[in-house]
Design a protein around this motif. Structure first.
Motif, PDB file in Angstrom:
ATOM      1  N   ASN A   1     -78.244  40.404   4.601  1.00  0.00           N
ATOM      2  CA  ASN A   1     -76.883  40.803   4.381  1.00  0.00           C
ATOM      3  C   ASN A   1     -76.553  41.915   3.445  1.00  0.00           C
ATOM      4  N   ARG A   2     -77.734  42.769   2.817  1.00  0.00           N
ATOM      5  CA  ARG A   2     -77.434  43.933   2.134  1.00  0.00           C
ATOM      6  C   ARG A   2     -77.498  45.134   2.895  1.00  0.00           C
ATOM      7  N   TYR A   3     -77.864  45.200   4.246  1.00  0.00           N
ATOM      8  CA  TYR A   3     -77.926  46.448   4.941  1.00  0.00           C
ATOM      9  C   TYR A   3     -77.294  45.949   6.388  1.00  0.00           C
ATOM     10  N   ALA A   4     -76.868  47.422   6.721  1.00  0.00           N
ATOM     11  CA  ALA A   4     -75.811  47.691   7.982  1.00  0.00           C
ATOM     12  C   ALA A   4     -77.035  47.661   9.149  1.00  0.00           C
ATOM     13  N   MET A   5     -76.692  46.964  10.274  1.00  0.00           N
ATOM     14  CA  MET A   5     -77.300  47.135  11.521  1.00  0.00           C
ATOM     15  C   MET A   5     -76.834  47.880  12.637  1.00  0.00           C
TER      16      MET A   5
END
Length: 122
Positions: free
Chosen positions: A30-34
């Motif tokens: 949940n800490r990084y965009a994809m």
């Protein structure tokens, strides 16, 4: 550090729909965009869609707006791309990637899956 595995590709008729998935390893999904990118032989890699860590913000290539939907389930460490009304020219290997910057360009992504093949029959 991060491993990404795509699935769900296959054969679909032109005008049909398909949902592909990307499962991430490790913690803190949940800490990084994809993002999703696609590439067919002889063509440049193309940004398709992106999603923020929480899922609250999405980006789409102009060509897929209104037809594709990117989502994520952080509890399952999985990102999805729902593709509707597929055209033959959209056949490609679809790859998921982890973002270091939430942008539309490849340089913003630092880990990549090997891709899943989407074939569109006309």
């Amino acid at each position: 550090q991060v491993q990404l595995v795509e699935s769900g590709g296959g054969l679909v008729q032109a005008g049909g729909s398909l949902r592909i998935s990307c499962v991430a390893s490790g913690r803190a999904f949940n800490r990084y965009a994809m993002g999703w990118f696609r590439q067919d032989p002889g063509k440049e890699r193309e940004f398709v869609a992106g999603i923020s860590g929480s899922g609250g913000v999405t980006l789409y290539a102009d060509s897929v707006k209104g037809r594709f939907t990117i989502t994520r389930d952080n509890a399952k460490k999985t990102m999805y791309l729902q593709m509707n009304n597929l055209a033959a020219e959209e056949a490609a290997v679809y790859c998921c990637a982890k973002a270091r910057r939430f942008v539309r360009a490849s340089w913003g992504y630092d880990y990549w899956g090997h891709g899943t093949q989407v074939t569109v029959a006309s």
